[in-house]
Design a protein around this motif. Structure first.
Motif: not given
Length: 206
Positions: A42, A45, A56-57, A60, A64
């Motif tokens: 985390y 990121k 940050e999302s 992520q 992915q």
């Protein structure tokens, strides 16, 4: 007649997040980070989000998607390896195409020498190293990436074959040793028989 739009459908459409488009510099930073660690923490990121100025999302989600794409490439890697392994060691430089398939690249002996030397130094080069190699030998960076994938796959296959070949060699050596032992025993038995015959003859004369 005009159909009434459901408020729920409108809300769902508004809630759908727009797709993030990264610049070339941002992608370079993300790809370099992915090559170093496909599963970042985390804190990593968050640092990347600050570095490329995004949420940050989104970082992520990008990781992915990148991992999913990487898994898909690994599944299709054996087919690409079979297609390109026959031509990658030829000195001629030619490009062939089959329908909608990607063109197959053949490298010159000088290009292969540069690629093999780079592979011996680092089998898993980052995006910067691949781009430098692409400029050096004059091919797209994506071809460099595919060549390294195929080369790693070939090394894995050779490593799997080594134990079987070593086992066969040990079995052959065991058979040779067994034949030698049998030959020695036969020679010893023949010597014993000769000695017995000589002793019997001597007793008869006496």
């Amino acid at each position: 007649m005009a159909q009434a739009v459901s408020p729920n459908n409108t809300t769902a459409a508004n809630r759908r997040r727009s797709r993030t488009k990264f610049t070339e510099d941002q992608l370079k930073i993300l790809i370099n980070a992915f090559n170093q660690k496909p599963y970042p923490s985390y804190a990593t990121k968050q640092r990347l989000a600050l570095e490329i100025n995004t949420e940050e999302s989104r970082i992520q989600i990008w990781f992915q998607n990148r991992r999913a794409r990487h898994r898909f490439q690994k599944r299709s890697e054996p087919e690409e390896h079979l297609e390109s392994s026959q031509d990658e060691d030829h000195p001629e430089e030619k490009i062939q195409s089959r329908g909608d398939r990607r063109c197959r690249t053949s490298y010159t002996s000088s290009q292969l020498h540069t690629l093999i030397e780079a592979f011996m130094n680092n089998p898993y080069p980052g995006i910067d190293s691949r781009q430098q190699l692409a400029i050096e030998i004059g091919v797209p960076e994506s071809r460099i990436q595919i060549w390294f994938q195929n080369r790693r796959s070939r090394c894995h296959v050779q490593r799997k074959r080594e134990p079987d070949e070593a086992l066969e060699q040990r079995q052959d050596q065991g058979k040779i040793s067994e034949v030698r032992v049998q030959g020695i025993e036969t020679t010893q038995n023949g010597t014993d028989l000769t000695s017995d015959s000589y002793s019997s003859g001597a007793r008869t004369r006496w």
